[in-house]
Design an enzyme around this catalytic site. Structure first.
Site, PDB file in Angstrom:
ATOM      1  CE  LYS A  55       9.621  33.971  56.365  1.00  0.00           C
ATOM      2  NZ  LYS A  55       8.168  34.454  55.893  1.00  0.00           N
ATOM      3  CD  GLN A  99       4.838  32.668  56.013  1.00  0.00           C
ATOM      4  OE1 GLN A  99       5.910  33.320  56.555  1.00  0.00           O
ATOM      5  NE2 GLN A  99       5.071  32.480  54.885  1.00  0.00           N
ATOM      6  CG  ASP A 122       7.315  40.287  54.790  1.00  0.00           C
ATOM      7  OD1 ASP A 122       8.517  39.741  54.532  1.00  0.00           O
ATOM      8  OD2 ASP A 122       6.676  39.477  55.216  1.00  0.00           O
TER       9      ASP A 122
END
Ligand code: NAP
Length: 298
Positions: A55, A99, A122
């Site tokens: 990422k 994460q 997200d």
């Protein structure tokens, strides 16, 4: 039947990333603001480290900045919440991702809910989940968005079709179902308005349900769970699964057998996976624009 068309996520993602890089370059010239993503990594799970590194690299290639906040595995929920408060208040950070998975002792839902909704790239925080369910999303969750984007790029509409999703997780199955059943999730009505069935580990007669799918999505985490006899001839098959096995990475679909039954199929690797990162970049750029005053943006 001829082998299925292969839906190439790698080249699709590369095209999207190139488009984003161009838009970001123009934006930076106009506004002087560099979109910035902060990734929070707790512990030293090897797969998570690889995901975060990918990422970061993707941000760099798109002309965005990234920051990695590494915390030890013993970090408490309270310490993590405090870290998120600092990132929420930092005007130079536009997107924040935590994460997953987090160590088991951490209250993951309260952590995800602490991310400022405007920085929640997200789309896991309760407010953003609620907006998606109501059909007015602020950000689209990355993996489900990647699935719909891939269908869109290949001209495989879902409107009126029966989509069966195997897996009901909060990060894939459920948000994908919400996007597909919406009247429009941002890619046009043809890529929404589906008839959606969601299956899980307690669903009875799974094969009967999957065989009724025009579009079958597997998001389970079990190597080759979906066999050729579970697929309607001519169906579109999307494999979200990523499973590490002795033979390398494999999906949830028995690819070699299913590709002679399906009309289109995603490979693993190189299918949905690359799209997830492209969508994360898109959300980070959108978050930056959302947080930059119109005056600064010129
Ligand atoms: P998850 O949270 O573990 O959820 C798995 C789902 O599958 C659950 O709903 C579970 O049912 C269901 N399930 C398990 N066994 C089943 C069975 N035999 N029959 C029917 N349903 C069954 O997994 P996830 O986070 O959604 O991830 C799923 C897969 O996608 C994993 O391989 C993951 O690595 C991959 N993934 C890929 C990407 C990408 O970028 N391509 C992104 C995220 C995840 P219950 O709810 O009843 O337990």
């Amino acid at each position: 039947m001829a082998d299925a068309m292969v839906l190439d996520g790698k080249s699709t993602a590369a095209a999207i990333r190139a488009e984003i890089a161009e838009q970001v370059a123009q934006w930076k010239t106009r506004s002087g603001v560099t979109p910035t993503l902060a990734a929070v990594l707790v512990g030293d799970d090897p797969a998570s480290q690889v995901y975060v590194r990918n990422k970061e690299r993707a941000c760099e290639k798109a002309g965005m900045d990234s920051r990695l906040v590494r915390l030890p595995a013993e970090t408490t929920t309270e310490e993590l919440l405090q870290q998120l408060d600092r990132l929420n208040q930092d005007a130079a950070v536009h997107g924040i991702l935590v994460q997953l998975p987090l160590p088991k002792h951490i209250d993951a839902q309260s952590v995800l809910d602490r991310v400022s909704p405007n920085k929640d790239v997200d789309a896991f925080a309760a407010e953003n989940v609620g907006l998606l369910v109501q059909g007015r999303p602020r950000f689209l969750p990355c993996t489900p968005h990647g699935v719909v984007h891939l269908l869109h790029r290949y001209g495989l509409p879902v409107q009126g079709r029966h989509v069966v999703i195997v897996g009901r997780s909060d990060i894939v199955g459920k948000p994908l179902a919400n996007m597909l059943v919406a009247r429009d999730c941002g890619l046009g009505q043809e890529y929404a308005n589906a008839t959606v069935t969601v299956c899980h580990s307690l669903s009875r007669s799974l094969a009967d349900i999957t065989r009724s799918a025009d579009i079958l999505v597997a998001a389970v985490g079990q190597p080759r769970l979906i066999t050729a006899d579970m697929v309607q001839p001519g169906a579109v098959v999307i494999d979200v699964g990523i499973n590490r096995t002795d033979q390398g990475l494999v999906g949830d679909v028995d690819y070699d057998a299913v590709r002679s039954v399906a009309s289109a199929i995603t490979p693993v690797p190189g299918g949905v996976g690359p799209l997830t990162i492209a969508m994360l970049l898109q959300n980070t750029f959108a978050a930056c624009r959302l947080q930059t005053s119109p005056r600064a943006a010129g």
